[in-house]
Design a protein around this motif. Structure first.
Motif, PDB file in Angstrom:
ATOM      1  N   ASP A  34      55.235  -8.296 -75.534  1.00 10.66           N
ATOM      2  CA  ASP A  34      55.795  -7.978 -76.839  1.00 10.66           C
ATOM      3  C   ASP A  34      57.279  -7.623 -76.686  1.00 10.66           C
ATOM      4  N   PRO A  35      58.155  -8.315 -77.435  1.00 11.71           N
ATOM      5  CA  PRO A  35      59.584  -7.996 -77.320  1.00 11.71           C
ATOM      6  C   PRO A  35      59.879  -6.507 -77.487  1.00 11.71           C
ATOM      7  N   ALA A  36      59.105  -5.808 -78.292  1.00  8.82           N
ATOM      8  CA  ALA A  36      59.355  -4.378 -78.502  1.00  8.82           C
ATOM      9  C   ALA A  36      59.205  -3.584 -77.205  1.00  8.82           C
ATOM     10  N   SER A  37      58.472  -4.162 -76.247  1.00 15.29           N
ATOM     11  CA  SER A  37      58.239  -3.421 -74.994  1.00 15.29           C
ATOM     12  C   SER A  37      59.265  -3.763 -73.911  1.00 15.29           C
ATOM     13  N   TRP A  38      60.158  -4.712 -74.186  1.00 13.30           N
ATOM     14  CA  TRP A  38      61.146  -5.078 -73.167  1.00 13.30           C
ATOM     15  C   TRP A  38      62.084  -3.899 -72.884  1.00 13.30           C
TER      16      TRP A  38
END
Ligand code: ADP
Ligand code: MG
Length: 429
Positions: A34-38
């Motif tokens: 998930d991009p939010a977790s990058w």
């Protein structure tokens, strides 16, 4: 590699960068999850640009974005975004010519002045390793391959006149970056300039003597002219140990935003200069005598290998397959012709050596009296000790620049450096 020309320039800080990367399918896939977790961290320790490391569930990338000004100085010093395009162009060329020695390119957006490349990990900036007295056994072989191949294959020895001139044209617009070099390396250290600094008060006298030294002014002016008016090959343009990332087994050259067609000796001299500075700085750092001796011996040996390895590889390329318009084979027929051409190759390398020695000297002096210093010297906390190391380096640099002809071989340089190791200069104050 994906490319993108869409969008207007804006600085992509964390959230905007995350959104942008999530919108490029292959980067999103490479990062994974998930991009939010990058995890996004700004790591730029350079003088000019933003560099972010982005890590996702699957992998990581490095993202470099140019700012419309010089980061070290601020918005008062504007600098064209087009440098990101030239850096990208140079990286692509270097990747073709010296595979495996530059980070892989993953994405470029010209409008955003943004380049995404392979994350180099666990590589560190070589200069940091040198300050810690680390030795890099692969370095000499790798950097000489990089220089021999990128310089030879972009020169008139390898290219037709038309190809060569197309290459010059492709990089001619990078003149704002060249101008930085012309001012900061070839001019300011030799005159009063607001941005100059040095280890005061100890080097006050030496700084003043540089400003009065007309023989030195002639020598630096000749080098400046050569830098401006000799488009011999595609240069990296800023090949110092802060533009090289290493592990024990790998060498990667980064940051070619100063790339343009210039004199080959400028790149070779940059490598030699930065190794020489690591050598002279060594005396100022806290290390045991054993560590110091081992490190200094390795640095001097590496300096010799950098020149001899480069010269051998460059000559081998020339002998093996010179398809360029320079030195037409038809002018050197038969055995006598071949022998005469070989003698001329040696003479060519001798001239290139002299250029490298002169440019190396210029690179040393600018790091001690100009705007941008380096941690080799700066991390010597005791200013008196730092000044001692710096004054020794300057003494060698002046000789290399003004009496270039007395350095016939690279051993002449390392012998002179060794002689200056314990020299006690007179300091001001
Ligand atoms: P500048 O042009 O501002 O000098 P650099 O290209 O030298 O920027 O990058 C600044 C810093 O970012 C480097 O010193 C290094 O620590 C880090 N860096 C740059 N490229 C990479 C990469 N591909 N992988 C990992 N770190 C990188
Ligand atoms: Mg840099």
């Amino acid at each position: 590699m994906t490319g993108d020309r869409a969008g207007d320039y804006r600085i992509l800080h964390e959230a905007a960068l995350r959104d942008y990367l999530a919108g490029v399918a292959d980067l999103k896939a490479l990062l994974g999850g998930d991009p939010a977790s990058w995890a996004i961290t700004e790591v730029g320790d350079g003088n000019l640009n933003l560099v972010f490391i982005v890590k996702g569930a699957r992998g990581g990338i490095a993202v470099k974005q140019a700012l419309p000004y010089v980061r070290l100085v601020g918005e008062s010093w504007p600098l064209p975004l087009s440098r990101a395009h030239y850096e990208y162009l140079a990286l692509s060329r270097q990747a073709e010519l010296a595979p495996g020695l530059v980070p892989a390119l993953l994405h470029h957006n010209e409008k955003l002045a943004l380049t995404v490349m392979e994350l180099l990990e666990p590589h560190i900036i070589m200069r940091k390793g040198l300050v810690a007295a680390a030795q890099y056994p692969r370095f000499a072989d790798d950097i000489t391959t990089f220089m021999a191949r990128t310089l030879f294959f972009t020169s008139d020895l390898a290219l037709s006149a038309a190809e060569k001139k197309e290459g010059i044209a492709a990089f001619a617009g990078n003149h704002a970056l060249c101008k930085i070099t012309e001012d900061l390396i070839f001019t300011d250290p030799y005159r009063i300039a607001e941005q100059n600094r040095w280890t005061a008060p100890y080097l006050d006298g030496l700084a003043a003597s540089l400003r009065d030294d007309l023989e030195l002014h002639v020598a630096i002016s000749r080098l400046k002219l050569k830098f401006m008016a000799s488009p011999e090959a595609l240069l990296h343009g800023d090949l110092h140990t802060g533009s090289i990332m290493v592990t024990d087994g790998q060498t990667r050259v980064i940051d070619p935003e100063f790339a343009f067609y210039g004199p080959m000796g400028f790149d070779v001299g940059a490598v030699l200069a930065n190794l020489l500075m690591a050598y002279f700085a060594s005396a100022g750092h806290e290390r045991t005598l054993g560590e110091r001796q081992a490190f200094e011996a390795w640095v001097l040996e590496t300096i010799e290998k950098v020149w001899t390895g480069f010269a051998r590889k460059f000559l081998d390329l020339w002998r093996a397959g010179a398809e360029g318009d320079a030195y037409p084979r038809s002018l050197f027929p038969g055995e006598t012709g071949a022998a005469r051409l070989e003698a001329e190759r040696q003479a060519y390398m001798q001239r290139l050596f002299a250029d490298a020695i002169g440019f190396a000297a210029a690179k040393i002096i600018r790091r001690i009296f100009g705007l941008a210093h380096n941690i080799d010297f700066e991390l010597i906390e005791d200013p008196r000790k730092r000044a001692l190391s710096e004054a020794r380096a300057v003494r060698l640099a002046r000789a290399m620049m003004v009496e270039t002809g007395t350095f016939r071989t690279i051993a002449d340089v390392t012998v002179a450096a060794r002689k200056l190791r314990d020299w006690q200069p007179e300091l001001t104050g």
